[in-house]
Design a protein around this motif. Structure first.
Motif, PDB file in Angstrom:
ATOM      1  N   ASN A 150      -5.533  12.418  -0.575  1.00 40.66           N
ATOM      2  CA  ASN A 150      -4.574  11.435  -1.084  1.00 40.66           C
ATOM      3  C   ASN A 150      -3.162  11.625  -0.533  1.00 40.66           C
ATOM      4  OD1 ASN A 150      -6.331   9.930  -2.649  1.00 40.66           O
ATOM      5  ND2 ASN A 150      -6.266  11.419  -4.296  1.00 40.66           N
ATOM      6  N   GLU A 151      -2.713  12.890  -0.513  1.00 38.27           N
ATOM      7  CA  GLU A 151      -1.331  13.141  -0.075  1.00 38.27           C
ATOM      8  C   GLU A 151      -1.188  12.939   1.433  1.00 38.27           C
ATOM      9  OE1 GLU A 151       1.317  13.854  -1.868  1.00 38.27           O
ATOM     10  OE2 GLU A 151       0.322  13.989  -3.808  1.00 38.27           O
ATOM     11  N   ILE A 152      -2.150  13.488   2.158  1.00 41.42           N
ATOM     12  CA  ILE A 152      -1.987  13.523   3.618  1.00 41.42           C
ATOM     13  C   ILE A 152      -2.528  12.264   4.285  1.00 41.42           C
ATOM     14  CG2 ILE A 152      -2.421  14.939   5.699  1.00 41.42           C
ATOM     15  CD1 ILE A 152      -0.811  16.365   3.467  1.00 41.42           C
ATOM     16  N   LEU A 153      -3.629  11.719   3.719  1.00 42.32           N
ATOM     17  CA  LEU A 153      -4.283  10.615   4.441  1.00 42.32           C
ATOM     18  C   LEU A 153      -4.052   9.252   3.774  1.00 42.32           C
ATOM     19  CD1 LEU A 153      -6.064  10.647   6.999  1.00 42.32           C
ATOM     20  CD2 LEU A 153      -8.045  10.452   5.507  1.00 42.32           C
ATOM     21  N   VAL A 154      -4.666   9.060   2.602  1.00 46.37           N
ATOM     22  CA  VAL A 154      -4.621   7.740   1.955  1.00 46.37           C
ATOM     23  C   VAL A 154      -3.187   7.344   1.597  1.00 46.37           C
ATOM     24  CG1 VAL A 154      -5.414   6.405  -0.043  1.00 46.37           C
ATOM     25  CG2 VAL A 154      -6.960   7.968   1.089  1.00 46.37           C
ATOM     26  N   GLY A 155      -2.442   8.291   0.998  1.00 47.90           N
ATOM     27  CA  GLY A 155      -1.063   7.991   0.590  1.00 47.90           C
ATOM     28  C   GLY A 155      -0.198   7.590   1.768  1.00 47.90           C
ATOM     29  N   GLU A 156      -0.283   8.398   2.826  1.00 44.30           N
ATOM     30  CA  GLU A 156       0.532   8.116   4.021  1.00 44.30           C
ATOM     31  C   GLU A 156       0.129   6.785   4.645  1.00 44.30           C
ATOM     32  OE1 GLU A 156       3.087   9.824   5.254  1.00 44.30           O
ATOM     33  OE2 GLU A 156       2.975  11.246   3.593  1.00 44.30           O
ATOM     34  N   LEU A 157      -1.192   6.580   4.737  1.00 45.47           N
ATOM     35  CA  LEU A 157      -1.707   5.366   5.392  1.00 45.47           C
ATOM     36  C   LEU A 157      -1.265   4.103   4.648  1.00 45.47           C
ATOM     37  CD1 LEU A 157      -3.597   4.094   7.548  1.00 45.47           C
ATOM     38  CD2 LEU A 157      -5.430   4.258   5.865  1.00 45.47           C
ATOM     39  N   PHE A 158      -1.526   4.089   3.322  1.00 43.29           N
ATOM     40  CA  PHE A 158      -1.175   2.887   2.565  1.00 43.29           C
ATOM     41  C   PHE A 158       0.342   2.734   2.414  1.00 43.29           C
ATOM     42  CE2 PHE A 158      -5.656   2.952   1.402  1.00 43.29           C
ATOM     43  CZ  PHE A 158      -5.964   1.613   1.466  1.00 43.29           C
ATOM     44  N   GLY A 159       1.055   3.880   2.371  1.00 43.08           N
ATOM     45  CA  GLY A 159       2.517   3.816   2.329  1.00 43.08           C
ATOM     46  C   GLY A 159       3.060   3.168   3.601  1.00 43.08           C
ATOM     47  N   TRP A 160       2.495   3.569   4.729  1.00 42.81           N
ATOM     48  CA  TRP A 160       2.925   3.036   6.015  1.00 42.81           C
ATOM     49  C   TRP A 160       2.570   1.546   6.125  1.00 42.81           C
ATOM     50  CZ3 TRP A 160      -0.354   1.632  10.302  1.00 42.81           C
ATOM     51  CH2 TRP A 160       0.342   1.337  11.479  1.00 42.81           C
ATOM     52  N   LEU A 161       1.347   1.220   5.707  1.00 33.94           N
ATOM     53  CA  LEU A 161       0.919  -0.190   5.752  1.00 33.94           C
ATOM     54  C   LEU A 161       1.797  -1.049   4.836  1.00 33.94           C
ATOM     55  CD1 LEU A 161      -2.979   0.161   5.748  1.00 33.94           C
ATOM     56  CD2 LEU A 161      -1.536  -0.652   7.627  1.00 33.94           C
ATOM     57  N   GLY A 162       2.077  -0.510   3.631  1.00 33.89           N
ATOM     58  CA  GLY A 162       2.917  -1.240   2.677  1.00 33.89           C
ATOM     59  C   GLY A 162       4.304  -1.514   3.250  1.00 33.89           C
ATOM     60  N   GLY A 163       4.853  -0.508   3.933  1.00 31.50           N
ATOM     61  CA  GLY A 163       6.161  -0.675   4.561  1.00 31.50           C
ATOM     62  C   GLY A 163       6.140  -1.755   5.632  1.00 31.50           C
ATOM     63  N   LEU A 164       5.070  -1.771   6.410  1.00 34.28           N
ATOM     64  CA  LEU A 164       4.913  -2.795   7.459  1.00 34.28           C
ATOM     65  C   LEU A 164       4.916  -4.195   6.858  1.00 34.28           C
ATOM     66  CD1 LEU A 164       2.194  -1.625  10.039  1.00 34.28           C
ATOM     67  CD2 LEU A 164       4.654  -1.832  10.372  1.00 34.28           C
ATOM     68  N   VAL A 165       4.167  -4.335   5.761  1.00 37.64           N
ATOM     69  CA  VAL A 165       4.050  -5.649   5.107  1.00 37.64           C
ATOM     70  C   VAL A 165       5.418  -6.077   4.563  1.00 37.64           C
ATOM     71  CG1 VAL A 165       2.975  -6.912   3.185  1.00 37.64           C
ATOM     72  CG2 VAL A 165       1.615  -5.351   4.549  1.00 37.64           C
ATOM     73  N   GLU A 166       6.097  -5.133   3.925  1.00 33.99           N
ATOM     74  CA  GLU A 166       7.409  -5.471   3.352  1.00 33.99           C
ATOM     75  C   GLU A 166       8.418  -5.890   4.429  1.00 33.99           C
ATOM     76  OE1 GLU A 166       8.936  -2.550   0.667  1.00 33.99           O
ATOM     77  OE2 GLU A 166       7.360  -2.955  -0.794  1.00 33.99           O
TER      78      GLU A 166
END
Lengths: 768, 51
Positions: free
Chosen positions: A354-370
């Protein structure tokens, strides 16, 4: 393409052989009855490709249970080019009983002596050439597990399949030989295929044969009237079975040379069983093993070292900055392993994921969308609707896999079969045999194959009762609910441990199942408990390949489901939470006027006795939506929480909570909803209990409908699930929230018990 | 509403309709969703509805 059938006793290694021959990954378990339906694959190493059909395990061709009928009908009706009869060489005599029956069919038969590695390890030897001579069919030594002798087996089966073979029987010296011969002549005259097999079964007065050959059976009945054996009287089935075993003992068994003829050698399995299946310690040991599994999977305090030694947190060690953030990436990694306590392996893997993979991935994707410049509603749909829902479900994948790794180890080692054995004594008191425990334990994985596996139960009422309680055994899809709610309770209260809560909820499911069975078997599904005879397989070290296949299949299916059913559901949830009945688009802060909220608010009072109804106030409807969404797929419960919690936070509805729902964690979503609704621990536990025991997902409901057969049984089952979940959840909530109500529940239960006892006494009197 | 928003709507609609259609087709074929391992190619476990 030629077609070969694999037939043999339960747990003799048919599916292992099937997987080795076809490269398939069918589920293999070290207990009898894993396979309940036939499945096909292709073997490609012979000059012509061969279709391989794996049949359910059977002890004889006189069928008693539905899966035995499947195996028998396939061999007789589908006319395979060859039957490969897999014989467990460590139990030669008993396995050859089926061989003698298969050989009565007009089909090429090849005997595969499986588990020869175990025979040789014991220092024993089997003279396969001699056995081949005595049986009159090819015999090949193999080890399906190690892949030894498989090519030779297939080559000989391929060659032999081109030859015509007439059935032969070992009953030629029995007292019934003449009768069998006469019946066979009669059937020959009627052009019946496999006349010898049908003649023997007719003499045994096999129910299917009696129905099929009503005229010919008169011959048997007339003979029966004039016949009586000293031991078996006119029980022809017993006479035939006795004759087979006598023949096997005299003619086939001598090919086995034991290392020490006269001495019984206690194997390692026997020694282990003295402890693990002990009549007093067996069940406590099982509970300790089960708890150890939950501790290793869910505990944030491995071996409770943190609590015992009062270990310092990362904050105490000065590894966090003034904002409470990690000082560097190394500390972030350390936080996945330790924070005031060493985490269990399951938690460590989950945090890393969650911390290293899913969190980073979805955080990055979310930032892109925003930053994409899309309209606010589109950003909301993608970030709050899609990403939150997906991330919440995917965040539990590692823990689910760790838990199933442990369950697979128990299954593959042979311990699961022991649990059925030790629970038989207890289950019997409640009206079920230990055999019904195997489908129930399969329910820990998924209710669907578990319900299908109830075909191994011969008694229809026992089968119905088992199908009904299978959903109480929390399946993999319910794990995110358990983990998220338990985790949120621990984070929120700062007390307890997630492993204790999840373990307790599993136990609650098991106890509820037992009580429900007790109730059904004494009321609507009364009947005798069928006898339970089960061969305990030898313990063996779990096969790495099998474990990985189990986990790979589980992970593949879970991810596939997340990106299809769960994703579609979160989109629908987001859509109906952002439109009013007048089909007007609603901003996040207005979602309490949405279609979803309005319907859920209407239904909310129904859940008040369960602790997550009207008492939760304005945002309490989220719990109702989550529970209803769970009917599609149980993973939807947490996906719904995450989606709606994110929308409520974005709309400022629960801004006072001071929480930020992170995309990578379903636990935070539940925690946000706890703060938003003020639900207490009893309500949360009741919410888990309701989801664990209520109507399962749509797919499981469809399976129950197919397996139960009648519409009445199915409708009653639906009613049972609704009533049971309502009663169990309301008991959990009221006792937890208002402890004095325990007295009311005790009185209610006592009244029910008294009514049942009186009714049954009355019925018994009438019967007498 | 821009191109991205239109594509998003089309994508979401396609996914939802696709999932519903796939489940209808699977049911018509006698299969159903199952966590038994997902190795449907070799598993007749779901086809019991046909019988």
């Amino acid at each position: 393409m030629k077609k070969f059938a694999l037939a043999g006793n339960p747990n003799c290694g048919k599916t292992t052989l099937f997987n080795s021959l076809t490269g398939s990954t069918a589920h293999v378990g070290n207990w009898p009855g894993v396979t309940v339906d036939k499945r096909e694959g292709v073997y490609k190493k012979t000059p012509e490709h061969v279709a391989i059909v794996d049949l359910p395990g059977i002890y004889s061709l006189s069928p008693y249970t539905p899966e035995e009928v499947i195996a028998r009908n396939f061999i007789l009706d589908e006319k395979p080019d060859c039957v490969i009869n897999i014989v467990d060489a460590t139990n030669l005599e008993r396995n050859l009983y089926l061989t003698t029956q298969v050989m009565e069919i007009d089909v090429p038969v090849v005997v595969a002596l499986n588990m020869m590695d175990a025979v040789e390890k014991n220092g024993d030897a089997i003279d396969a050439k001699e056995l081949e001579k005595r049986l009159g069919v090819p015999v090949v030594k193999i080890s399906a597990l190690k892949g030894v002798g498989l090519d030779e087996l297939m080559q000989r089966a391929y060659d032999f399949s081109s030859q015509e073979r007439k059935g032969a029987t070992v009953l030629k010296d029995s007292a019934l030989a003449h009768l069998i011969g006469d019946v066979k002549i009669a059937l020959d005259g009627q052009d019946v295929a496999n006349p010898l097999f049908h003649a023997v079964k007719l003499v045994e007065q096999d129910s299917i044969e009696v129905e099929m050959h009503k005229d010919t059976v008169k011959m048997v009945e007339e003979f029966k009237a004039t016949f009586s054996d000293d031991v078996f009287g006119d029980d022809f089935e017993a006479l035939v079975a006795d004759a087979r075993y006598k023949y096997i003992s005299k003619n086939f068994a001598p090919v086995l040379k034991r290392r020490e003829e006269d001495k019984f050698v206690s194997t390692k399995s026997d020694k282990a069983d003295k402890v693990l299946t002990h009549k007093i310690w067996g069940i406590p040991i099982f509970l300790v093993i089960l708890f150890a599994i939950f501790h290793l999977t869910f505990s944030e305090d491995f071996l409770y070292l943190g609590a015992i030694f009062h270990l310092p947190s990362l904050e105490d060690l000065g590894l966090l900055d003034a904002d409470g953030e990690f000082l560097n990436f190394g500390v972030k990694l350390l936080a996945c392993v330790y924070d005031g306590a060493v985490f269990s392996p399951g938690v460590i893997i989950n945090k890393l994921w969650n911390e290293i993979l899913v969190g980073e991935l979805f955080g990055w994707l979310g930032g892109l969308v925003e930053g994409s410049g899309m309209e606010a509603w589109a950003v909301g749909l993608i970030n709050n609707g899609i990403f939150e829902g997906l991330a919440a479900v995917l965040s539990f994948l590692p823990q689910i896999l760790v838990l199933f790794l442990f369950f697979s180890i128990l299954e593959d080692s042979g311990y699961m079969a022991r649990i059925a054995f030790i629970l038989d004594r207890m289950f019997r008191k409640f009206g079920l045999s230990g055999r019904s425990f195997m489908p129930m334990i399969m329910g820990f994985g998924c209710s669907i194959p578990a319900m299908i596996n109830t075909r191994t139960l011969a008694d229809e009422k026992e089968r119905t009762a088992t199908v009904r309680v299978i959903p109480f055994f929390s399946c993999g899809a319910k794990l995110p609910i358990l983990t998220a709610v338990a985790g949120a309770i621990v984070v929120w209260t700062g007390a307890g441990n997630a492993d204790l809560i999840t373990f307790s909820m599993y136990l609650l499911g098991i106890v509820s199942a037992i009580l429900a069975v007790l109730l059904m078997r004494n009321t609507t599904l009364r009947g005798d408990t069928p006898p339970f005879i089960m061969e305990l397989p030898a313990y063996h070290a779990p096969q790495f390949k099998n474990l990985m296949i189990h986990l790979w299949d589980k992970a593949k299916h879970f991810v596939k489901k997340a990106f299809t059913i769960i994703l579609a559901s979160t989109i629908i949830i987001w859509l109906f939470s952002h439109f009013s009945f007048a089909w007007k688009f609603l901003e996040d802060e207005e979602i309490d006027q949405s279609i979803l909220a309005q319907i859920s608010m209407f239904l909310q009072p129904l859940f008040t006795p369960l602790g997550f109804g009207s008492q939760l106030g304005a945002n309490g409807w989220v719990f109702v939506v989550a529970a209803i969404a769970g009917l599609i797929a149980k993973e939807n419960v947490i996906a719904t929480f995450s989606t709606l919690a994110a929308c409520l936070i974005a709309g400022g509805a629960i801004s006072g909570a001071g929480l930020e729902v992170e995309a990578e964690d379903g636990i935070d979503a539940v925690r946000a909803m706890i703060d938003a609704t003020g639900i207490g621990v009893p309500g949360l536990i009741a919410f888990i209990a309701f989801n664990m025991t209520t109507i399962p997902c749509f797919a499981a409901v469809a399976t129950a409908k197919a397996e139960l057969g009648t519409k009445k049984a199915f409708n009653n089952t639906l009613l049972f699930w609704v009533a049971a979940s309502y009663v169990i959840a309301s008991a959990v909530y009221t006792i937890g929230a208002f402890p004095w109500t325990i007295a009311l529940w005790v009185v209610a239960v006592a009244a029910v018990v008294v009514c049942i006892v009186l009714r049954n006494k009355n019925l018994a009197k009438k019967g007498a | 509403m821009g191109v991205a928003e239109v594509l998003l709507i089309i994508g979401c609609a396609a996914l939802v309709i696709g999932v519903i259609a796939a489940s209808i087709v699977r049911k018509a074929k006698g299969k159903t969703s199952c966590d038994c391992g997902g190795n449907c190619a070799h598993c007749a476990g779901c086809s019991h509805i046909k019988k």
